[in-house]
Design a protein around this motif. Structure first.
Motif, PDB file in Angstrom:
ATOM      1  N   UNK A 265       6.031   2.646 -59.689  1.00 47.61           N
ATOM      2  CA  UNK A 265       6.450   3.833 -60.430  1.00 47.61           C
ATOM      3  C   UNK A 265       7.971   3.935 -60.439  1.00 47.61           C
ATOM      4  N   UNK A 266       8.571   3.773 -59.254  1.00 49.76           N
ATOM      5  CA  UNK A 266      10.026   3.877 -59.153  1.00 49.76           C
ATOM      6  C   UNK A 266      10.703   2.729 -59.896  1.00 49.76           C
ATOM      7  N   UNK A 267      10.104   1.542 -59.825  1.00 46.02           N
ATOM      8  CA  UNK A 267      10.668   0.401 -60.545  1.00 46.02           C
ATOM      9  C   UNK A 267      10.636   0.632 -62.046  1.00 46.02           C
ATOM     10  N   UNK A 268       9.464   1.032 -62.561  1.00 46.20           N
ATOM     11  CA  UNK A 268       9.330   1.222 -64.003  1.00 46.20           C
ATOM     12  C   UNK A 268      10.225   2.358 -64.485  1.00 46.20           C
ATOM     13  N   UNK A 269      10.299   3.439 -63.726  1.00 51.88           N
ATOM     14  CA  UNK A 269      11.161   4.556 -64.112  1.00 51.88           C
ATOM     15  C   UNK A 269      12.617   4.113 -64.182  1.00 51.88           C
ATOM     16  N   UNK A 270      13.038   3.311 -63.190  1.00 55.10           N
ATOM     17  CA  UNK A 270      14.409   2.823 -63.194  1.00 55.10           C
ATOM     18  C   UNK A 270      14.682   1.888 -64.352  1.00 55.10           C
ATOM     19  N   UNK A 271      13.719   1.043 -64.678  1.00 53.69           N
ATOM     20  CA  UNK A 271      13.884   0.119 -65.805  1.00 53.69           C
ATOM     21  C   UNK A 271      13.928   0.885 -67.123  1.00 53.69           C
ATOM     22  N   UNK A 272      13.086   1.912 -67.211  1.00 57.34           N
ATOM     23  CA  UNK A 272      13.046   2.717 -68.432  1.00 57.34           C
ATOM     24  C   UNK A 272      14.385   3.411 -68.667  1.00 57.34           C
TER      25      UNK A 272
ATOM     26  N   UNK B 269      18.415  -5.755 -61.572  1.00 54.37           N
ATOM     27  CA  UNK B 269      18.134  -4.332 -61.735  1.00 54.37           C
ATOM     28  C   UNK B 269      17.296  -3.808 -60.576  1.00 54.37           C
ATOM     29  N   UNK B 270      16.428  -4.663 -60.052  1.00 62.82           N
ATOM     30  CA  UNK B 270      15.613  -4.251 -58.914  1.00 62.82           C
ATOM     31  C   UNK B 270      16.441  -3.892 -57.702  1.00 62.82           C
ATOM     32  N   UNK B 271      17.537  -4.604 -57.484  1.00 62.86           N
ATOM     33  CA  UNK B 271      18.439  -4.298 -56.364  1.00 62.86           C
ATOM     34  C   UNK B 271      19.000  -2.886 -56.521  1.00 62.86           C
ATOM     35  N   UNK B 272      19.446  -2.547 -57.736  1.00 59.01           N
ATOM     36  CA  UNK B 272      19.996  -1.216 -57.995  1.00 59.01           C
ATOM     37  C   UNK B 272      18.939  -0.138 -57.803  1.00 59.01           C
TER      38      UNK B 272
ATOM     39  N   UNK C 237      18.692   3.286 -55.268  1.00 58.94           N
ATOM     40  CA  UNK C 237      18.696   4.658 -55.768  1.00 58.94           C
ATOM     41  C   UNK C 237      17.366   5.377 -55.613  1.00 58.94           C
ATOM     42  N   UNK C 238      16.258   4.656 -55.528  1.00 63.52           N
ATOM     43  CA  UNK C 238      14.956   5.336 -55.574  1.00 63.52           C
ATOM     44  C   UNK C 238      13.983   4.967 -54.462  1.00 63.52           C
TER      45      UNK C 238
ATOM     46  N   UNK D 282      10.370  -7.352 -56.884  1.00 59.66           N
ATOM     47  CA  UNK D 282      10.757  -6.136 -56.166  1.00 59.66           C
ATOM     48  C   UNK D 282      10.262  -6.188 -54.726  1.00 59.66           C
ATOM     49  N   UNK D 283       9.115  -6.822 -54.496  1.00 56.78           N
ATOM     50  CA  UNK D 283       8.601  -6.958 -53.138  1.00 56.78           C
ATOM     51  C   UNK D 283       9.555  -7.772 -52.273  1.00 56.78           C
ATOM     52  N   UNK D 284      10.132  -8.823 -52.856  1.00 54.92           N
ATOM     53  CA  UNK D 284      11.080  -9.644 -52.105  1.00 54.92           C
ATOM     54  C   UNK D 284      12.363  -8.881 -51.799  1.00 54.92           C
TER      55      UNK D 284
END
Length: 294
Positions: free
Chosen positions: A59-66, A119-122, A126-127, A160-162
């Motif tokens: 959820x947090x990943x997709x929201x951040x990507x969006x 982007x996953x690092x950012x 943040x989330x 993102x898991x890594x």
């Protein structure tokens, strides 16, 4: 054979789980500082969502990507709708099931693996970083202090898991593998999501590679859906468990740890699970953010 040839034999759930597990194990890497554990035959495996961190990582990943315009609301909702339709209606046509499964990651098609990693690092900073459960983190550190490997095992994308594993100083991560060609995502999964039986297959493949004795290993999860993983090891533990897992763990005499407040525990049933969360969480993010922008 043509891709749409209906005469082909579709992969069944067990075959997809094995393929997903093997793909996850193949993507697994060990941080250099942890190459030589002093207790090399033992390891601990941790689910992520509601086990290592509060809520659903996807959820947090997709929201951040969006928010970074990685994909459009239309792409997001299209993928989510196909998943929801076939899950609710229960269509068993192999072609329809395959379409629904692959549509889960259709919106990343054309993006590069490096782009998602960066982007996953950012997004972690943040989330996610502040959502890590201190109690579970301490358990993971205990295994590291004992010279054991510690792996995350999650339905979330392996990228993102890594990142989560690296930031927490863990050995590595097993996650859902998205197909890519020359570093660019095709929008399809390798096998299936790393969920339920697929997690157990990934652990078995990793155990064979790392010469682990599963009877000496530990596993931690909040979800009854992770019984295949929990039952695979000699030391299973229910972390922030759902009602079914809590009951099962009590019956089996497994360890139970709950790091939620009473209010959070009562609301646990509303939190998106790992399997459905990969789609439901994504759709929720798109709908929520679209509503805010009106």
């Amino acid at each position: 054979m043509a891709p749409n040839d209906r005469s082909r034999t579709p992969l069944n759930l067990q075959q997809r789980s094995i393929l997903a597990g093997e793909a996850a194990a193949a993507e697994a890497f060990v941080e250099s500082a942890l190459d030589y554990p002093s207790d090399p035959s033992a390891a601990a495996f941790f689910d992520v969502d509601n086990t290592i961190m509060q809520g659903a990582s996807i959820f947090h990943l997709v929201r951040g990507l969006y928010r970074r315009e990685f994909f459009t609301t239309r792409e997001l909702l299209s993928a989510g709708w196909k998943q929801a339709y076939f899950r609710i209606v229960g269509v068993e046509d192999p072609d329809h099931v395959a379409e629904a499964r692959n549509s889960a990651l259709a919106f990343i098609a054309g993006h590069t693996v490096k782009e998602l990693q960066d982007l996953g690092e950012e997004i972690f900073d943040e989330a996610m970083a502040h959502r890590i459960w201190p109690g579970t983190r301490a358990l993971a550190q205990l295994h590291l202090d004992q010279g054991q490997q510690v792996w995350l095992v999650t339905a979330a994308p392996v990228e993102i898991a890594q990142i989560i594993a690296r930031r927490l100083g863990l050995t590595g991560a097993l996650g859902t593998v998205a197909e890519s060609e020359d570093g660019v995502y095709t929008g399809k999964l390798v096998g299936d999501m790393l969920h339920g039986p697929a997690k157990a297959e990934a652990i078995k493949a990793l155990a064979a590679r790392e010469s682990l004795d599963l009877s000496r290993c530990s596993a931690y999860s909040d979800s009854y859906n992770d019984l295949p993983m929990l039952s695979l090891v000699g030391d299973p533990c229910a972390i922030n468990p759902d009602a079914k897992l809590r009951a099962y763990a009590r019956e089996k005499g497994w360890r139970i740890r709950d790091y939620r407040t009473g209010r959070k525990a009562a609301r646990a049933g509303l939190i998106v699970g790992a399997a459905a969360g990969a789609v439901t969480g994504a759709v929720a993010a798109g709908v929520s953010l679209r509503g805010r922008r009106r």
